[in-house]
Design a protein around this motif. Structure first.
Motif, short mmCIF file in Angstrom:
data_model
loop_
_atom_site.label_atom_id
_atom_site.label_comp_id
_atom_site.label_asym_id
_atom_site.label_seq_id
_atom_site.Cartn_x
_atom_site.Cartn_y
_atom_site.Cartn_z
N ASP A 115 -32.15 -6.73 -19.66
CA ASP A 115 -31.99 -5.12 -19.89
C ASP A 115 -31.25 -4.37 -19.14
OD1 ASP A 115 -34.56 -5.73 -21.61
OD2 ASP A 115 -35.74 -5.95 -19.60
N ARG A 116 -30.68 -4.62 -18.19
CA ARG A 116 -29.59 -4.09 -17.40
C ARG A 116 -28.60 -4.26 -17.67
NH1 ARG A 116 -32.37 -1.07 -13.02
NH2 ARG A 116 -34.14 -1.95 -12.51
N TRP A 117 -28.23 -5.17 -18.00
CA TRP A 117 -27.17 -6.25 -18.27
C TRP A 117 -26.80 -5.49 -19.86
CZ3 TRP A 117 -26.06 -10.09 -21.42
CH2 TRP A 117 -24.87 -10.50 -21.78
N LEU A 118 -27.32 -5.66 -20.70
CA LEU A 118 -28.01 -4.89 -22.23
C LEU A 118 -27.18 -3.54 -22.05
CD1 LEU A 118 -27.77 -6.06 -24.91
CD2 LEU A 118 -29.83 -5.81 -24.94
N ALA A 119 -27.72 -2.78 -21.55
CA ALA A 119 -27.76 -1.54 -21.56
C ALA A 119 -26.64 -1.22 -20.47
CB ALA A 119 -28.63 -0.71 -20.21
N THR A 120 -25.96 -1.69 -20.34
CA THR A 120 -24.61 -1.50 -19.45
C THR A 120 -23.54 -1.85 -20.71
OG1 THR A 120 -25.57 -2.13 -17.22
CG2 THR A 120 -22.70 -1.91 -17.41
N ARG A 121 -24.28 -2.48 -21.33
CA ARG A 121 -22.69 -3.52 -22.10
C ARG A 121 -22.73 -2.23 -23.35
NH1 ARG A 121 -23.36 -8.84 -24.67
NH2 ARG A 121 -21.46 -8.60 -25.52
N PHE A 122 -24.41 -2.12 -23.68
CA PHE A 122 -24.24 -0.68 -24.90
C PHE A 122 -23.45 0.44 -24.13
CE2 PHE A 122 -28.47 -2.89 -27.09
CZ PHE A 122 -27.44 -3.23 -28.32
N GLY A 123 -23.58 0.53 -22.74
CA GLY A 123 -23.07 2.22 -22.32
C GLY A 123 -21.67 2.15 -23.00
N LEU A 124 -20.67 0.62 -22.24
CA LEU A 124 -19.67 0.48 -22.32
C LEU A 124 -18.53 0.42 -23.39
CD1 LEU A 124 -19.17 -2.56 -19.50
CD2 LEU A 124 -18.62 0.24 -19.45
N HIS A 125 -19.56 0.05 -24.76
CA HIS A 125 -18.88 0.09 -26.20
C HIS A 125 -18.89 1.31 -26.45
CE1 HIS A 125 -18.06 -4.22 -26.56
NE2 HIS A 125 -18.90 -5.18 -25.52
#
Length: 174
Positions: A115-125
């Motif tokens: 969840d944390r990894w995916l949220a970080t990726r969404f944020g970066l994109h």
């Protein structure tokens, strides 16, 4: 939750071991619900029923309204289907039925590493989209890739539960 689409009820009901899941896409037969309740009690276990707020009885059913009030989005406030159903189950079966309204109190718990990894990726994109001036888009997960999707594409059509997915779950109800 679940005014027009039963995704939350379906997923939480399956994850929580519900014996019956009622969603807006499939009007329910109260006689069948009561028969399943009786069947479950016959095995000396109480049934768990998950009900989406937009669930309606098949015979001339309408959505259960809290009042004529409207929410911040102009929608009539739904609610009470759980209480209506519990009362009807008690009346027809003589078995006590209790309701719990989770609403927005229910949370998903602590986030996992994924969840944390995916949220970080969404944020970066999302930051990259803003940097590129690509407004009116949202980030979507497609397989393992993050993709920019026009907001209109993500919100244009109500995504309801497909009948075949409900039928898969329905096999477990009785």
């Amino acid at each position: 939750m679940g005014r027009h689409a039963g995704w939350i009820a379906l997923h939480s009901g399956l994850a929580g071991g519900a014996n019956i899941i009622l969603i807006p896409e499939r009007p329910f037969d109260i006689d069948k619900v009561c028969a399943q309740v009786e069947s479950r009690f016959a095995t000396h276990y109480a049934p768990i029923i998950v009900v989406s707020e937009g669930a309606v009885p098949a015979e001339g059913g309408t959505m259960s309204l809290v009042s004529g009030d409207k929410d911040a989005f102009g929608h009539v406030r739904l609610g009470g289907i759980g209480d209506r159903l519990a009362s009807e189950i008690e009346r027809r079966t003589g078995k006590e039925a209790r309701t719990v309204v989770l609403g927005h109190v229910q949370r998903g718990g602590s986030p996992t590493a994924f969840d944390r990894w995916l949220a970080t990726r969404f944020g970066l994109h999302a930051i990259t989209a803003v940097h590129d001036g690509d407004f009116g888009t949202m980030m979507a997960l497609r397989g393992t890739e993050i993709a920019r999707v026009p907001l209109a594409e993500g919100t244009a059509v109500l995504k309801t539960v497909r009948p075949d997915l409900y039928e898969e779950a329905e096999v477990l109800f009785g």
